[in-house]
Design an enzyme around this catalytic site. Sequence first.
Site, short mmCIF file in Angstrom:
data_model
loop_
_atom_site.label_atom_id
_atom_site.label_comp_id
_atom_site.label_asym_id
_atom_site.label_seq_id
_atom_site.Cartn_x
_atom_site.Cartn_y
_atom_site.Cartn_z
N ASP A 12 0.70 -1.22 0.09
CA ASP A 12 0.00 -0.01 -0.03
C ASP A 12 0.89 1.13 0.04
OD1 ASP A 12 1.01 0.07 2.64
OD2 ASP A 12 -1.01 0.13 3.62
N CYS A 69 3.33 -3.31 4.22
CA CYS A 69 2.38 -2.10 4.56
C CYS A 69 2.98 -1.43 5.84
CB CYS A 69 0.90 -2.65 4.94
SG CYS A 69 0.59 -3.64 6.29
N THR A 71 2.59 -1.69 9.11
CA THR A 71 3.05 -2.56 10.37
C THR A 71 3.06 -3.93 9.80
OG1 THR A 71 0.45 -3.15 10.65
CG2 THR A 71 1.49 -1.53 11.86
N HIS A 102 10.92 -23.11 10.11
CA HIS A 102 9.79 -23.96 10.93
C HIS A 102 8.66 -23.87 10.24
CE1 HIS A 102 12.51 -23.72 14.91
NE2 HIS A 102 13.12 -24.05 13.88
N HIS A 137 8.71 -30.19 11.65
CA HIS A 137 8.00 -28.93 11.26
C HIS A 137 7.04 -29.33 9.95
CE1 HIS A 137 10.60 -26.69 13.74
NE2 HIS A 137 11.75 -27.53 13.10
C1 RB5 Z 1 -1.80 2.70 6.57
O1 RB5 Z 1 -1.99 3.72 7.24
C2 RB5 Z 1 -1.63 1.42 7.32
O2 RB5 Z 1 -2.81 1.25 8.22
C3 RB5 Z 1 -1.24 0.09 6.72
O3 RB5 Z 1 -0.03 0.21 5.82
C4 RB5 Z 1 -1.01 -1.10 7.70
O4 RB5 Z 1 -0.10 -0.81 8.68
C5 RB5 Z 1 -2.21 -1.91 7.85
O5 RB5 Z 1 -1.96 -2.97 8.76
#
Ligand code: RB5
Length: 149
Positions: A12, A69, A71, A102, A137
């Site tokens: 994203d 993305c 996180t 694993h 595993h």
């Molecule tokens: C975008 O702001 C953020 O929410 C997205 O990149 C991601 O971290 C969502 O899990």
Amino acid sequence: MSQPERIPIGSDHAGFELKEKLEAVLTGLGYAVDDVGTHSTSSTDYPDYAHPVAAQVEQGRAKRGILLCGTGLGMSYAANRHHGVRAAVAWSPEVAALSRQHNDSNVLVLPARFLSETEATKILTTWLATPFEGGRHETRVKKIEPEAP
Ligand code: RB5
């Protein structure tokens, strides 16, 4: 001569800049990169990129894929809805290696807002080079898919 492995990659807006840098790394290593987007830092929705990458792995059109993305969490939630997809959020080379050894991860998910380019590159190259250990595993990985209700 064999064909280069084609690796689908998607992000994203939060992962866009790091995706572009990792594409150059992948190309330099001889992989054929299949970029499903996004193509700018304009705000967008991570599932729109997670599903096209995960579907290719689910359907056997690609052996493995890469997602980014902010996180790593949203991408992993969406990708892991696909049968046979094991999407691993990796924040260190050690976690990336263990996800291969694993868990036989087949999609690497990077938390772009928490990694430098150098860290992400090391995580990526470690993940690409680390084989699945199999054995005990394999038994566990086979139990991941839930039984039909
Ligand atoms: C975008 O702001 C953020 O929410 C997205 O990149 C991601 O971290 C969502 O899990």
